[in-house]
Write an enzyme that holds these catalytic residues in place. Structure first.
Site, mmCIF file in Angstrom:
data_model
loop_
_atom_site.group_PDB
_atom_site.id
_atom_site.type_symbol
_atom_site.label_atom_id
_atom_site.label_comp_id
_atom_site.label_asym_id
_atom_site.label_seq_id
_atom_site.Cartn_x
_atom_site.Cartn_y
_atom_site.Cartn_z
ATOM 1 N N VAL A 96 -16.084 54.314 -3.971
ATOM 2 C CA VAL A 96 -16.221 55.565 -3.227
ATOM 3 C C VAL A 96 -16.192 56.731 -4.205
ATOM 4 C CG1 VAL A 96 -15.264 57.027 -1.412
ATOM 5 C CG2 VAL A 96 -15.079 54.537 -1.236
ATOM 6 N N GLY B 144 -12.902 49.313 -3.632
ATOM 7 C CA GLY B 144 -12.451 48.197 -2.824
ATOM 8 C C GLY B 144 -13.378 47.022 -3.001
ATOM 9 N N GLY B 145 -13.169 46.008 -2.195
ATOM 10 C CA GLY B 145 -13.958 44.796 -2.333
ATOM 11 C C GLY B 145 -15.422 44.989 -1.991
ATOM 12 N N PHE B 146 -15.723 45.998 -1.166
ATOM 13 C CA PHE B 146 -17.101 46.169 -0.717
ATOM 14 C C PHE B 146 -17.828 47.275 -1.462
ATOM 15 C CE2 PHE B 146 -15.412 43.767 2.782
ATOM 16 C CZ PHE B 146 -16.470 42.952 3.140
ATOM 17 N N ASP C 78 -9.816 45.131 9.411
ATOM 18 C CA ASP C 78 -9.260 45.388 8.087
ATOM 19 C C ASP C 78 -8.425 46.667 8.099
ATOM 20 O OD1 ASP C 78 -8.724 44.819 5.451
ATOM 21 O OD2 ASP C 78 -10.539 45.768 4.675
ATOM 22 N N LEU D 234 -13.334 58.150 -6.297
ATOM 23 C CA LEU D 234 -12.143 58.312 -5.468
ATOM 24 C C LEU D 234 -11.365 57.015 -5.316
ATOM 25 C CD1 LEU D 234 -13.590 60.539 -2.581
ATOM 26 C CD2 LEU D 234 -12.144 61.275 -4.481
ATOM 27 N N GLY D 235 -12.045 55.898 -5.385
ATOM 28 C CA GLY D 235 -11.372 54.622 -5.201
ATOM 29 C C GLY D 235 -12.366 53.489 -5.203
ATOM 30 N N LYS E 84 -19.815 56.007 -0.250
ATOM 31 C CA LYS E 84 -19.450 54.632 -0.594
ATOM 32 C C LYS E 84 -20.702 53.925 -1.123
ATOM 33 C CE LYS E 84 -16.556 51.875 1.471
ATOM 34 N NZ LYS E 84 -15.869 50.951 2.400
#
Length: 661
Positions: A363, A358-360, A474, A355-356, A377
């Site tokens: 997902v 990010g930095g962490f 954030d 789905l996407g 995640k």
């Protein structure tokens, strides 16, 4: 023959029965107001209507318990039909509710012996009957109010804003109660202002729109009946509200988020002779209480307390026992998912399920065997988190429950794998719609305004209403998800931190986390953060939602203008309409301009000048509330670009400074 002593358990059972009977008697006999209508005509003693009414009143004593506290009973047919509606206060227990309804039914027929329509209000319930249709109908009259005899002092403008924000927030929550219970109660406290406790309720047969309208019109009567009074209640046939400076309701039953201090006694309570009593409201409240019963109840309570008072324990021990009983217990094991289950649900973390990222972490969408959709995640393996630290963070997020926050379902671990399992939110993140030339057409102004309000309420919950006061750190468009109805849900608490002190306190960290463009300069440059850090991010996000523009940050070009700078320039030049997204062809321009002003207030350079999220929610919910004039914003992009920051816009290092929790 000497009587045998009763055991402690027998005494407890006997005491419970006696006190329950006595207190029910005291509670249900406290009538506030009744009204006998002559407009609907009268009936004779031996008429069919009288027979039907007597049958209806008798049936009120044998109603089945209903946790919603709402009863609709009709007896008879055509012109002789008697329709009744009974509604108990939202936090009243079912057994007390039924006792109140039964007593009110008997009392109203005594008070109005031959009227075909009447209504009576007790402290715990309302009962009305008539020969016409009243279900699903909003009615504002008859109505009555009671105002406390004492006045507010101090910052009257601030108190008025706080009170309006509290009541309007409760109104919105009550309206969302669905067909079962439209009730909300909570408190509002802010520095230098008195704590305010409020309660609102609508008859659950009303639509959400009618409930909101009924309460809004009732609030409009406050200046006429309760101006500057520290307490007020107003009842209509289909809704009511009350506010005080002390807690007047059962906080546990009303689901208040933070237990407030006990209420102080009324400052100017005075008694009057006869059946009436003045209780600090300057209004006569009719009370039917026989003094011997009250005395007996008081003696029973006092005797029982003395009888069961234990020997003194160590204060530390008592405190420990209390915390064990009252603390909500959420164990890590109760949230644990089997790793193989999650791997199977995501087709072994298939790229097609992604789905996407990010930095962490990344997902993925998944589906459990029971058909439930989830979002998983998969945290980056180099986060440096140990299993204990990871579980503690999971337990933190699991305790956050709000309609504008994404709900954490659980977690999974295996080796150095760390998985977080969330509810699946259908429409992905806000940025996918807001910054897409085609998809943004699905975000008309009405939806955008609701999204802004939802984000504000979610942040207010994190900052003030949850037991764990939290700074998100954030907040950005990609961390706001949209459900099937385009309601906003704040997500990604990977860098959130507990903040257990007051709103004005600043903390410092040696490592910065978050996203450039959304961070205020005092945080990006000096590591100084507080609740106002989130307020700044919210302001940037509001400007993005209204303008449809990203708050881009670039190191290239001294003359590059970010969105905050652009908004301030248009404010100075009186051309704010130029900032509005051209795709917003319809909608209130005044609301759009008001939101831009609120966004600029949130990004002001001086931290103390930025409003709290409680004040932001009030600004959004009340168009009549005058907004302060914003001061120049913190041009964080221009300032931050002078520093040697990492090349990525996402700064993903975790804070380790001992001064930060």
């Amino acid at each position: 023959m000497a009587s045998l002593p009763l055991s402690s358990s027998a005494c407890l059972r006997l005491f419970s029965v006696l006190v329950l009977v006595s207190l029910q008697f005291l509670a249900v006999r406290s009538q506030q107001y009744h009204f006998c209508s002559n407009d609907r005509g009268n009936y004779t003693v031996n008429s069919t209507f009288a027979t039907n009414l007597n049958s209806l009143v008798s049936s009120l004593s044998s109603l089945q318990r209903n946790p919603d506290g709402f009863y609709n009973v009709s007896v008879g047919e055509t012109t002789n039909m008697v329709n009744s509606v009974s509604l108990c206060r939202g936090e009243v227990a079912p057994v007390d509710c039924l006792a109140c309804v039964s007593a009110a039914g008997e009392e109203i027929t005594r008070r109005c012996p031959n009227q075909k329509e009447a209504i009576i209000w007790y402290d715990s319930c309302m009962v009305r009957y008539t020969n016409r249709t009243i279900l699903n109908v909003m009615e504002m009259r008859p109505a009555f109010y009671m105002a406390n005899g004492n006045n507010f002092t101090g910052d009257l403008e601030g108190i008025e804003m706080a009170l309006r924000g509290l009541l309007e927030g409760l109104r919105d929550r009550a309206g969302e109660g669905g067909v079962r219970k439209k009730f909300a109660a909570d408190r509002f406290n802010a520095p230098s202002l008195p704590t305010l406790y409020g309660m609102v309720q609508c008859s659950p047969d009303l639509s959400e729109q009618d409930c909101s309208s009924c309460l809004t019109r009732s609030f409009g009567d406050i200046p006429a009946c309760c101006d500057r009074r520290i307490g007020c209640r107003l009842h209509t046939p289909t809704c009511f509200f009350r506010y005080e400076t002390y807690r007047f309701y059962d906080a546990t039953a009303a689901e208040e988020t933070v237990p407030p201090p006990p209420p102080p006694p009324p400052a100017n309570e005075t008694s009057t002779d006869g059946e009436g009593k003045k209780n600090g409201y300057g209004e006569k409240v009719v009370i039917f209480v026989f003094v011997p019963v009250a005395i007996i109840a008081a003696l029973l309570i006092t005797s029982f307390i003395v009888f069961l008072t234990p020997r003194k324990k160590n204060p530390t021990t008592r405190k420990h026992e209390t915390s064990e009983v009252t603390e909500e217990i959420i164990s890590a094991d109760s949230l644990l998912f089997d790793f193989r289950t999650i791997r199977e649900a995501t087709d072994n973390f298939s790229p097609e399920k992604k789905l996407g990222q990010g930095g962490f972490g990344t997902v993925y969408k998944g589906m459990l065997r029971d058909g439930q959709e989830i979002a998983v995640k998969r945290l980056s393996r180099d986060t440096g988190q140990g299993e204990t630290e990871f579980k503690n963070e999971v337990l933190l997020v699991a305790k956050l429950q709000h309609r504008n926050l994404v709900r954490l379902l659980g977690f999974s671990t295996k080796g150095n794998e760390r998985l977080l399992v969330y509810e699946f939110v259908k429409n992905a993140s806000l940025d996918n719609f807001l910054f897409d030339a085609v998809k943004k057409r699905y975000l008309d102004w009405g939806k955008r305004y609701e999204i802004i309000g939802g984000i504000a309420r979610g942040l207010l919950y994190l900052h003030e209403d949850s037991r764990l006061r939290i700074i998100h750190r954030d907040l950005k468009a990609s961390n706001v998800l949209l459900d099937e109805e385009m309601n906003a849900k704040i997500a990604d608490f990977g860098v959130a931190r507990l903040f257990d002190i007051d709103q004005t306190t600043q903390r410092f960290t040696s490592k910065i986390v978050g996203t450039l463009g959304y961070m205020p300069p005092e945080y990006a440059m000096h590591g100084q953060f507080s609740f106002k850090t989130d307020v700044y991010s919210f302001g940037v996000l509001v400007l993005e939602i209204v303008s449809g523009k990203r708050n881009n940050w670039s190191r290239d070009g001294e003359d590059a203008e970010d969105l905050v700078s652009l908004a301030w320039r248009n404010w100075r030049e009186g051309t704010l309409l130029n900032l509005i997204d051209p795709s917003l062809r319809y909608g209130s321009r005044n609301e759009m301009l008001r939101c831009i002003s609120i966004g600029l207030l949130c990004v002001q350079e001086k931290v103390a000048n930025r409003p709290s999220m409680a004040l932001v929610v009030m600004m959004l919910s009340s168009h009549s509330l005058a907004l302060p004039v914003p001061t120049p914003p913190a041009f964080s992009m221009r300032h931050v670009s002078r520093f040697d920051l990492p090349s990525s816009d996402n700064l993903n290092s975790r804070a380790t400074d001992s001064r930060e929790r």
